[in-house]
Design a protein around this motif. Structure first.
Motif, short mmCIF file in Angstrom:
data_model
loop_
_atom_site.label_atom_id
_atom_site.label_comp_id
_atom_site.label_asym_id
_atom_site.label_seq_id
_atom_site.Cartn_x
_atom_site.Cartn_y
_atom_site.Cartn_z
N SER A 1 27.75 -7.98 -24.20
CA SER A 1 28.39 -8.70 -23.16
C SER A 1 29.77 -8.48 -22.92
N THR A 2 30.43 -7.68 -23.46
CA THR A 2 31.76 -7.42 -23.12
C THR A 2 31.95 -6.77 -21.86
N PRO A 3 32.66 -7.55 -20.87
CA PRO A 3 32.76 -7.13 -19.47
C PRO A 3 33.46 -5.54 -19.42
N ASN A 4 34.50 -5.53 -20.22
CA ASN A 4 35.03 -4.24 -20.16
C ASN A 4 34.01 -2.99 -20.54
N TRP A 5 33.45 -3.42 -21.47
CA TRP A 5 32.42 -2.21 -21.95
C TRP A 5 31.46 -2.03 -21.06
N ARG A 6 30.93 -3.13 -20.39
CA ARG A 6 29.90 -3.05 -19.31
C ARG A 6 30.49 -1.97 -18.12
N ARG A 7 31.61 -2.16 -17.77
CA ARG A 7 32.29 -1.61 -16.76
C ARG A 7 32.50 -0.12 -17.05
N SER A 8 33.09 0.22 -18.27
CA SER A 8 33.43 1.57 -18.61
C SER A 8 32.09 2.25 -18.99
N ASN A 9 30.95 1.69 -19.09
CA ASN A 9 29.75 2.31 -19.65
C ASN A 9 30.14 3.08 -20.88
N CYS A 10 30.71 2.72 -21.68
CA CYS A 10 31.19 3.44 -23.06
C CYS A 10 30.25 3.03 -24.30
N ILE A 11 30.16 3.65 -25.08
CA ILE A 11 29.20 3.29 -26.39
C ILE A 11 29.83 2.09 -26.97
N PRO A 12 29.23 1.16 -27.47
CA PRO A 12 29.78 -0.02 -28.39
C PRO A 12 30.08 0.53 -29.76
N SER A 13 31.39 -0.12 -30.25
CA SER A 13 31.59 0.20 -31.53
C SER A 13 30.74 -0.08 -32.75
N PHE A 14 29.94 0.83 -33.15
CA PHE A 14 29.08 0.36 -34.19
C PHE A 14 29.78 0.12 -35.57
N SER A 15 28.97 -0.32 -36.69
CA SER A 15 29.54 -0.39 -37.90
C SER A 15 29.71 0.86 -38.41
N VAL A 16 29.02 1.89 -37.94
CA VAL A 16 28.86 3.45 -38.57
C VAL A 16 29.00 4.25 -37.28
N SER A 17 29.60 5.33 -37.71
CA SER A 17 29.49 6.61 -36.72
C SER A 17 29.15 7.72 -37.55
N TYR A 18 28.06 8.43 -37.48
CA TYR A 18 27.33 9.57 -38.40
C TYR A 18 28.04 10.75 -38.05
N HIS A 19 29.13 10.71 -36.80
CA HIS A 19 30.23 12.20 -36.76
C HIS A 19 30.35 12.53 -37.91
N ASN A 20 30.97 11.59 -38.82
CA ASN A 20 31.82 11.97 -40.16
C ASN A 20 30.71 12.77 -41.24
N PHE A 21 29.62 12.12 -41.16
CA PHE A 21 28.54 12.41 -41.83
C PHE A 21 28.16 14.20 -41.41
N VAL A 22 28.14 14.37 -40.40
CA VAL A 22 27.79 15.76 -39.80
C VAL A 22 29.22 16.64 -40.28
N GLN A 23 30.17 16.26 -39.76
CA GLN A 23 31.51 16.88 -40.10
C GLN A 23 31.63 17.22 -41.67
N PHE A 24 31.22 16.40 -42.45
CA PHE A 24 31.37 16.45 -43.87
C PHE A 24 30.33 17.77 -44.37
N ALA A 25 29.25 17.82 -43.70
CA ALA A 25 28.30 18.75 -43.97
C ALA A 25 28.60 20.10 -43.48
N LEU A 26 29.09 19.99 -42.43
CA LEU A 26 29.38 21.29 -42.00
C LEU A 26 30.70 22.02 -42.73
N ASP A 27 31.67 21.13 -43.00
CA ASP A 27 32.82 21.86 -43.66
C ASP A 27 32.44 22.50 -45.21
#
Ligand code: BLA
Length: 317
Positions: A16-42
Motif C-alpha cells: 500500500s506504500t503510495p510512493n511505491w505504487r506511483r513509481s511502479n518499482c519492485i518492493p524490497s523483499f527480504s531477499v534478492s537473488y541477484h547476489n546468488f547469480v553473481q556469486f555463481a558467475l564469479d
C-alpha cells in the motif's frame, strides 16, 4: 529504486506504500537473488572461460503483462558446460530464481539445480545436484558423485526441514543431498540459503572440473538421453508454469520454457513425455478421476544418513 536503501534491510515494503505504487518499482523483499547469480558467475569464471550463449540475444529481459514485474535472463556456455542459464523474476509479490547448469553430454556429472520461489510469507526451495542417472538403483553412480557429499547434505538437512509431500516422479531427479524445503520468510533463513547455494555450487564446480571427458559414443549418448529425459520432465511438469503463464501469457511462457529454461528439449532427442514417463500418465489420470493426491508422496526425507533410499524402490528409469 533508491528508497530501498532507506529501509532497514530484509523488509518488505507494504504494497500500500503510495510512493511505491506511483513509481511502479519492485518492493524490497527480504531477499534478492541477484547476489546468488553473481556469486555463481564469479565462481565459474575462476574455473573456466564463460562464453555468452546464442540464447542471450533472444532471452535477456522481459516485462510482465501488467508492466509491474520483470524477468531477467542470462545464459552462457563453457568448455564442459552445455548451458548455464538463470531466470530471475521480480514482481510486487514474488522473487524467483531458477538457476540451472547443464554439463555437455561428454560428462555424466549431475545437473546443478537451484529453484527458489519467494513470496511475502513463504518460500519454496529446491537446491540440488540433480543426478543424471538413476541413483536409487545404480549404486556406482551414487558412490561416484554423492558419497563424499553426504556430510554436506546432512548439515543442511538439519537446517532446512524436508518440505513435505511432492510429485512422486520428482524424487527420481533428486539426489540424497537435495534441499527440498519450505519456510516462512526471515533474514536468517536467506543467509543460510545463500550459504547452502555457495557450498553446493562450489562442490558442483569441483565435480565438473575434475570430471573425465567421455569418449565412448554409446556412453555419451546415454548421458544425452538422460539429459533429454530431464528436460522433457521439467519442460512439461515444472510447477512454475502457471506463474509464468500468468506473468507473460501462454505463448511467451511456452517459448521461455522450451527454448530457454529447458533448451534442448526439442533438439537433443526425439522421445516424448509419454515414452519416458508412461507410468506418470496413468497415475495422473487416476489422480484426476479420484480427485485425491495419489501423485504426491514422501512426507518425510526418504534418505537416511548413509544416503540410502528409504521409499519404495519404484523408479521409471
Ligand atoms: C512448487 N517446485 C515446487 C515443488 C517442487 C518444485 C518439487 C512442490 C510441488 C510439486 O511437488 O511439484 C521444484 N520439481 C521442482 C524441481 C524439480 C522438480 C526443481 O521435479 C527438478 C527435477 N518454481 C520455479 C519457477 C517458479 C516456481 C520458475 O522453478 C515460478 C515462476 C514456482 N514452485 C513454484 C510454485 C510452487 C512450486 C508457485 C507451488 C505450487 C505447487 O505446489 O504446485
Amino acid at each position: 529504486c533508491l528508497q530501498h536503501t532507506l529501509l532497514p534491510p530484509l523488509t518488505i515494503i507494504p504494497t500500500s506504500t503510495p510512493n511505491w505504487r506511483r513509481s511502479n518499482c519492485i518492493p524490497s523483499f527480504s531477499v534478492s537473488y541477484h547476489n546468488f547469480v553473481q556469486f555463481a558467475l564469479d565462481e565459474t569464471r575462476r574455473h573456466t572461460h564463460l562464453i555468452p550463449s546464442p540464447l542471450q540475444e533472444k532471452f535477456s529481459f522481459m516485462n510482465s503483462k501488467d508492466g509491474k514485474g520483470r524477468l531477467s535472463m542470462l545464459s552462457f556456455e563453457a568448455a564442459s558446460i552445455r548451458l548455464l542459464r538463470s531466470l530471475l523474476i521480480e514482481t510486487e509479490t514474488m522473487q524467483v530464481l531458477d538457476f540451472t547448469v547443464f554439463p555437455k553430454a561428454e560428462y555424466d556429472v549431475p545437473i546443478f539445480c537451484a529453484n527458489f520461489f519467494t513470496s511475502a510469507k513463504t518460500n519454496i526451495v529446491v537446491l540440488d545436484l540433480n543426478p543424471l542417472h538413476d541413483i536409487i538403483n545404480q549404486y556406482e553412480y551414487k558412490e561416484k558423485y554423492f558419497k563424499s557429499l553426504l556430510p554436506l547434505g546432512l548439515k543442511y538437512a538439519e537446517l532446512f526441514p524436508w518440505g513435505g509431500k511432492l510429485t512422486s516422479e520428482s524424487i527420481n531427479f533428486f539426489s540424497p543431498i537435495v534441499i527440498w524445503t519450505k519456510f516462512t520468510s526471515s533474514p536468517q533463513q536467506y543467509d543460510i540459503l545463500f550459504s547452502a547455494f555457495r557450498d553446493y555450487y562450489k562442490v558442483w564446480l569441483e565435480l565438473i572440473c575434475k570430471a573425465d571427458k567421455e569418449t565412448d559414443e554409446s556412453l555419451i549418448f546415454h548421458n544425452l538421453e538422460a539429459q533429454h529425459r530431464y528436460l522433457t520432465w521439467r519442460s512439461e511438469k515444472d510447477p512454475g508454469q502457471g506463474v509464468l503463464k500468468k506473468l507473460i501469457g501462454d505463448t511467451l511462457a511456452k517459448d521461455l520454457l522450451r527454448n530457454f529454461l529447458f533448451n534442448g528439449v526439442d533438439e537433443l532427442g526425439r522421445k516424448t513425455f509419454n515414452d519416458y514417463f508412461p507410468h506418470y500418465c496413468t497415475e495422473e489420470e487416476i489422480v484426476k478421476k479420484k480427485g485425491n493426491i495419489v501423485g504426491k508422496s514422501f512426507e518425510n526425507r526418504p534418505w537416511n544418513a548413509r544416503g540410502e533410499f528409504l521409499g519404495n524402490r519404484f523408479s521409471n528409469w
